[in-house]
Structures are given as structure tokens and as C-alpha cells.
Design a protein around this motif. Structure first.
Motif, short mmCIF file in Angstrom:
data_model
loop_
_atom_site.label_atom_id
_atom_site.label_comp_id
_atom_site.label_asym_id
_atom_site.label_seq_id
_atom_site.Cartn_x
_atom_site.Cartn_y
_atom_site.Cartn_z
N PHE A 1 0.51 -1.19 -0.30
CA PHE A 1 -0.11 0.60 -0.09
C PHE A 1 1.28 1.38 0.13
N GLY A 2 1.94 1.17 1.35
CA GLY A 2 3.11 2.84 1.00
C GLY A 2 3.52 2.85 -0.55
N GLY A 3 3.54 1.12 -1.48
CA GLY A 3 4.26 2.00 -3.01
C GLY A 3 3.52 2.08 -3.53
N PHE A 4 1.92 1.70 -3.50
CA PHE A 4 0.56 2.88 -3.61
C PHE A 4 0.87 3.62 -3.67
N VAL A 5 0.79 4.69 -2.89
CA VAL A 5 1.01 6.13 -2.34
C VAL A 5 1.62 6.94 -2.74
N GLY A 6 3.35 5.75 -2.96
CA GLY A 6 4.40 6.57 -3.05
C GLY A 6 4.23 6.41 -4.94
N SER A 7 3.65 5.76 -5.71
CA SER A 7 3.64 5.72 -7.29
C SER A 7 2.22 6.88 -7.48
N ASN A 8 1.46 6.92 -6.46
CA ASN A 8 0.25 7.68 -6.93
C ASN A 8 1.28 9.85 -6.49
N LEU A 9 1.96 9.87 -5.79
CA LEU A 9 2.43 10.62 -5.98
C LEU A 9 3.23 11.53 -7.73
N ASP A 10 3.93 10.35 -8.48
CA ASP A 10 4.13 10.51 -9.73
C ASP A 10 2.87 10.92 -10.40
N ASN A 11 2.81 9.71 -10.57
CA ASN A 11 1.24 9.59 -11.78
C ASN A 11 0.05 9.00 -10.72
N LYS A 12 -1.29 8.92 -11.33
CA LYS A 12 -2.25 8.57 -10.84
C LYS A 12 -2.25 6.80 -11.88
N VAL A 13 -2.41 5.93 -10.75
CA VAL A 13 -3.05 4.43 -11.02
C VAL A 13 -3.44 4.64 -9.34
N SER A 14 -4.49 3.35 -10.33
CA SER A 14 -6.24 2.82 -9.49
C SER A 14 -5.11 1.74 -8.61
N LEU A 15 -6.01 1.77 -7.28
CA LEU A 15 -5.68 1.12 -6.85
C LEU A 15 -5.79 -1.28 -7.07
N HIS A 16 -6.79 -1.31 -7.92
CA HIS A 16 -6.95 -2.33 -8.33
C HIS A 16 -5.68 -2.70 -9.38
N LEU A 17 -5.54 -1.87 -10.43
CA LEU A 17 -4.08 -2.06 -11.43
C LEU A 17 -3.18 -2.81 -10.43
N TYR A 18 -2.62 -1.16 -9.89
CA TYR A 18 -1.77 -1.86 -8.67
C TYR A 18 -1.28 -2.61 -7.91
N PHE A 19 -2.50 -3.27 -7.07
CA PHE A 19 -2.40 -4.43 -6.54
C PHE A 19 -2.55 -5.88 -7.65
N ASN A 20 -2.88 -5.27 -9.13
CA ASN A 20 -3.01 -6.40 -10.01
C ASN A 20 -1.79 -6.56 -10.10
N LYS A 21 -1.16 -5.72 -10.43
CA LYS A 21 0.44 -5.92 -10.94
C LYS A 21 1.36 -6.39 -9.98
N ALA A 22 1.11 -6.40 -8.87
CA ALA A 22 2.15 -6.76 -7.85
C ALA A 22 1.92 -7.64 -7.41
N PHE A 23 0.51 -8.35 -7.36
CA PHE A 23 0.47 -9.65 -7.02
C PHE A 23 0.73 -10.85 -8.65
N ASN A 24 0.45 -10.17 -9.57
CA ASN A 24 0.55 -11.06 -10.84
C ASN A 24 2.63 -11.54 -10.65
N ALA A 25 3.38 -10.32 -10.68
CA ALA A 25 4.58 -10.65 -10.24
C ALA A 25 5.14 -11.62 -9.29
N LEU A 26 4.33 -11.53 -8.18
CA LEU A 26 4.71 -12.56 -7.36
C LEU A 26 4.43 -13.80 -7.42
N ALA A 27 5.19 -15.45 -7.37
CA ALA A 27 4.67 -16.88 -7.15
C ALA A 27 4.88 -16.87 -5.89
N PHE A 28 4.24 -18.18 -5.88
CA PHE A 28 3.74 -19.35 -4.30
C PHE A 28 5.87 -19.37 -3.64
#
Lengths: 261, 258
Positions: free
Chosen positions: B164-191
Motif C-alpha cells: 500500500f505504501g508503494g501504491f501511495v508512492g506511485s500516486n505521488l508521481d502519476n495517478k494509478v488505480s488501486l486495483h491496477l497497482y495490486f493486480n500488477k503487484a500480485f501478478n509478479a508474485l509466485a508461490f
């Protein structure tokens, strides 16, 4: 009160002659901390129903002696028998069983400071005696608090109690397991003369009520006078004198005499 | 010189022996009847709930700063969209568990060390022993298990807050939706990113609890030793976390990524 003391002293002396009445027997006990030999040659017996006072200056090994008795410290040489069992040879569970018969009042009271007085007193009941019935536990706690005259302090925290109250509660926590032998480590140290006298009197009252034998470690003469049937004087890791308060008062030994000046 | 080395080695071996003995004692008492559930839950509350604000702030700052530091560089390469994935992988796999464990070592190991040290100095532990109660079972087993159980949970929560801190940091620079941010964050993660990260925090938690208890329980008499116990607990626990992390990374590389 003096008459009562005389009778009790007489009973204790009579009891001493009978070996079956010995509850603690210490022979040639030695204990060192690295190069410092604290106990050089300790010999003592405690008889059933007796109040034995160990008198001595600070640093002579008084507390070390009773800590060896209760198994908190290992001794190097000699023999230490409680109820006929050599403490050093006991397994963990056997030592626990012996400790159930021993009560130990620490100098500071050693109350568990994160618990209320009620929790402090119910702790040994629930953990050691495995009691589960809350009403029974509360009854025991109230009874023993009544015996030390602090029923009102039941829901207080140790931090809210005075030094004298802490010692009384510590005493109550020890007595709640109904020990046969009480070991008092400097019960009156740090207390004003009036409170000291009250604690000394309480020791006598509790002996009567709970039928305990006691070893009282002290350098407080007033306490020794009130509580002691027999007094041993400890000096540099050895007992140098034994007798009643009156006997020792007349001692010509400078080391003993210096206490009574 | 030779004598100094000999005595140093002797002291070290003595300490290792003491710790092994303490560990065996922990295991023996853990297997005994009469587990102290109430004290365990109280410790979970103290270790978990009361540490949460500190862990939450740390986690948030972690994600926030990581984003702010990496965003300009990745932007230069036109890879700003990789920031959520980069933050999530680095936080979940390595930075989150280690930083949270180190912060916990500072807060929890020191507090356990000081608490038990103070109990030792004021003869409360001796009082338990002489009354035939079991201080290891009541004080040590409960604290070590509470740490082992709560540190992984705190780390997972800190990881989430960090994202969430990363999401806030990204939004300081450019508006990113919460859904898109977390979608990208979780897509990069594997078990294989999450599992080793969580498993090692179990060991970190155990190390924090064990070392805090060891130093507190073995403090010498005197008030100075309480401070010393707290300090030694933090230093040793931090060192153990780093060592365990080194081992965990090697094992993860062997088993998870090969």
C-alpha cells in the motif's frame, strides 16, 4: 508473651534431643563462588516446631545457606538433608516435592509485579496444586490474606504496596501452600522498627496457626529476640556461637558480643 | 596471549553449551503437560497487537521509499509499470521479512530480555522455582512460541501495508488505480516468493523469542544486568536474523528456484 516464648523454647529444646524430630540436618556444608569460599563449615539442625535464627553480619553467607537448603544453589561439599533426603541427590521432580514442604520468604517479597495480589496468591494454587475451582481458590486466597491482615489489598498491584505489605503478601503466597518449614530471608530488613516488630510477631502467630518450623535469617536483633527459640551466630562462613537470646547476650566472645552492644 | 585465547574459547564454548542446554530445557518443558494457554495468548497480544503500530509504520515507509527511490530510474527506461511488481517481489521475498524481524528484535527481544532480567534480579523467578511452579513453562515456553507464531503474522501484515505504501508512492508521481497497482503487484508474485519468505520468519520469530528469553533468564544479579540483558538480546537476535537469512537464501536458491 514472654511466658509463651519460654514454653515454646522449652518445647523446641526437648524436641531437639529426639532425632526423629529433625527436619533439616546440615553437616560440614561448603560453598564457594569462584575463589571466594562463602560457606566454610556449616553445621545445623532444625527440629519440628522450632524457630531457628541465624544471626550474622552482611556477606557472611546467611542467605547462601538457606538458598542451598531450598536447592536454589548447589553446594560444593558436605551433606544437606531435608526430611532425611539429601538435596543434591534429588531428581527434578523429587526436589519439587520437597520444595512443596518448604516455604521461602524472599528479602524483597519477590511478588510477581505483573499480577494483582489475588493472582499472585492463586498462582501457586493453580500451577502447583492444580486447583481449578475458582470459589475454592478465592476462599483460600482470602483466608491466607486474613491471616496476614491484608484482606483489603486483594485487588491491588504489588507496585501499590508498601515494603511491609509486600513482605506480608509474600508471606501469604508462601503460606498458601501450607509448608511444613518456613525459611525467612531477612524478613525485617528495610522496614521501620514498628513494622519490623509487627512482622516478627506475625512470624510467631503464623507458626502457631500453621504449625511450621522456621529458619530466620536476620541481622535484626529485635527480630531475633522475638522469633528465635535458638540462635546461631554466623561469622566468616562458620557458626561461632549457639544458644538462646539470653545466653548469647552474656557471651564473652567479642564477635558475638558486638551484636548485642 | 595464549592464555587469553584459551579463556576466550572456553567462555564461548561455555555460552554455546548454556544455550544448547536452555534449548533442550525449552523442548522438554514444551512437551510437558499443562501448557499455559492464558499466558501464551497474553504474550501473543503483547507481541502482536502492541507491536503492530510500529510494524505498520515501518512497512508503509518501506514500500513508499522503495517506490520513490526506484521510480525515477525505471521511468528513464520506460519501465515505470514494473514498479509494483518490483516492490512486491523485493518486499515479500527479502526486505519485508528481514527488516520486520530486525525491528521486532529491537522491540520484542529487548522487552523480553528486560522483563525476564528484571524478574530474575527481583527474585521473582527464584520465587516461582521454590514454590515448585515451573518458570520455564510459564515464562519461557509461552514467550518463545508467541514470537514464533506472531512474527510471521506481523510480517505478512507489514508486507501488505508495504505494498500500500508503494501504491501511495506511485500516486505521488502519476495517478494509478488501486486495483491496477495490486493486480500488477500480485501478478509478479509466485508461490515460491511467498512461501520461503514466510517460512524464514518462523525461524526469525523463534530466534527473537529464544534469545530474548535466554539473556533475560541468565542475567546476573543487579540492576545493571537488566540493561545488559536487553542490549545483548537485541544484538544477538539481530545477528542471528542476519545469519538465518543467509542460510535461508541459500536453501531457497537450492530448493525453490533450481
Amino acid at each position: 508473651m514472654q511466658d509463651e516464648l519460654t514454653i515454646e523454647t522449652k518445647q523446641a529444646t526437648e524436641a531437639k534431643t529426639d532425632d526423629n524430630n529433625i527436619v533439616i540436618k546440615v553437616e560440614h556444608l561448603q560453598k564457594s563462588f569462584e575463589d571466594n569460599k562463602v560457606l566454610k563449615d556449616i553445621n545445623l539442625t532444625l527440629c519440628k516446631g522450632e524457630n531457628l535464627v541465624v544471626l550474622g553480619r552482611s556477606g557472611q553467607g546467611k542467605s547462601v545457606t538457606i538458598q542451598c537448603i531450598v536447592g536454589l544453589l548447589d553446594y560444593d561439599e558436605g551433606s544437606l538433608k531435608v526430611f532425611g533426603k539429601e538435596i543434591k541427590e534429588l531428581l527434578e521432580d523429587e526436589l519439587k516435592e520437597i520444595r512443596l514442604k518448604l516455604g521461602f520468604l524472599f528479602q524483597s517479597g519477590a511478588l510477581y509485579d505483573s499480577m494483582t495480589v489475588r493472582e499472585n496468591l492463586s498462582f501457586p494454587l493453580t500451577r502447583v496444586l492444580k486447583m481449578k475451582d475458582d470459589s475454592k481458590i478465592n476462599q483460600e486466597v482470602e483466608d491466607v490474606l486474613d491471616a496476614v491482615g491484608l484482606k483489603d489489598a486483594i485487588d491491588k498491584m504489588p507496585g501499590d504496596l508498601s515494603g511491609g505489605m509486600r513482605k506480608r503478601i509474600g508471606l501469604a503466597r508462601t503460606l498458601i501452600l501450607k509448608p511444613a518449614i518456613m525459611l525467612y530471608d531477612e524478613p525485617t530488613t528495610g522496614l521501620d522498627p514498628i513494622t519490623s516488630k509487627e512482622i516478627s510477631q506475625l512470624i510467631m502467630d503464623l507458626r502457631k496457626k500453621y504449625q511450621t518450623s522456621s529458619i530466620i535469617i536476620t541481622h535484626d536483633l529485635a527480630c531475633a529476640k522475638i522469633t528465635g527459640d535458638r540462635i546461631l551466630v554466623l561469622h566468616e562462613g562458620k557458626f561461632i556461637a549457639e544458644g538462646s537470646y539470653k545466653d548469647l547476650e552474656k557471651s564473652q566472645d567479642e564477635r558475638v558480643n558486638s551484636f548485642f552492644k | 596471549m595464549e592464555q587469553t585465547i584459551k579463556s576466550g574459547v572456553y567462555k564461548l564454548l561455555e555460552k554455546v553449551g548454556d544455550q544448547v542446554n536452555f534449548f533442550l530445557s525449552f523442548v522438554r518443558h514444551l512437551l510437558r503437560k499443562g501448557f499455559e494457554w492464558n499466558e501464551f495468548l497474553r504474550q501473543c497480544f503483547i507481541i502482536g497487537y502492541k507491536s503492530f503500530p510500529l510494524i505498520a509504520v515501518t512497512g508503509f515507509i518501506l514500500g513508499f521509499v522503495l517506490t520513490l527511490q526506484s521510480l525515477p530510474t525505471l521511468k528513464d527506461f520506460g519501465a515505470a509499470s514494473y514498479v509494483p511488481g518490483m516492490v512486491s517481489v523485493s518486499v515479500v521475498r527479502e526486505i519485508g521479512p528481514v527488516i520486520i524481524a530486525l525491528i521486532s528484535a529491537g522491540k520484542i527481544a529487548s522487552s523480553i530480555g528486560a522483563e525476564l532480567g528484571s524478574m530474575k534480579v527481583t527474585e521473582q523467578i527464584s520465587a516461582m522455582e521454590v514454590s515448585s511452579a515451573d518458570p520455564i513453562q510459564y515464562l519461557v515456553v509461552t514467550r518463545i512460541l508467541a514470537c514464533t507464531f506472531m512474527i510471521p503474522l506481523l510480517t505478512l501484515m507489514a508486507d501488505a501495508i508495504s505494498l500500500f505504501g508503494g501504491f501511495v508512492g506511485s500516486n505521488l508521481d502519476n495517478k494509478v488505480s488501486l486495483h491496477l497497482y495490486f493486480n500488477k503487484a500480485f501478478n509478479a508474485l509466485a508461490f515460491s516468493d511467498l512461501f520461503p519468505g514466510v517460512i524464514k520468519t518462523v525461524f526469525f520469530g523463534f530466534a527473537i523469542g529464544f534469545i530474548g528469553c535466554y539473556h533475560g533468564y541468565h542475567s546476573n544479579r543487579g540492576t545493571e544486568s537488566v540493561g545488559h540483558a536487553a542490549n545483548s538480546a537485541v544484538v544477538s537476535a539481530s545477528l542471528w536474523i542476519i545469519i538465518l537469512d543467509g542460510i535461508a537464501v541459500q536453501l531457497t536458491n537450492i530448493f525453490a528456484y533450481n
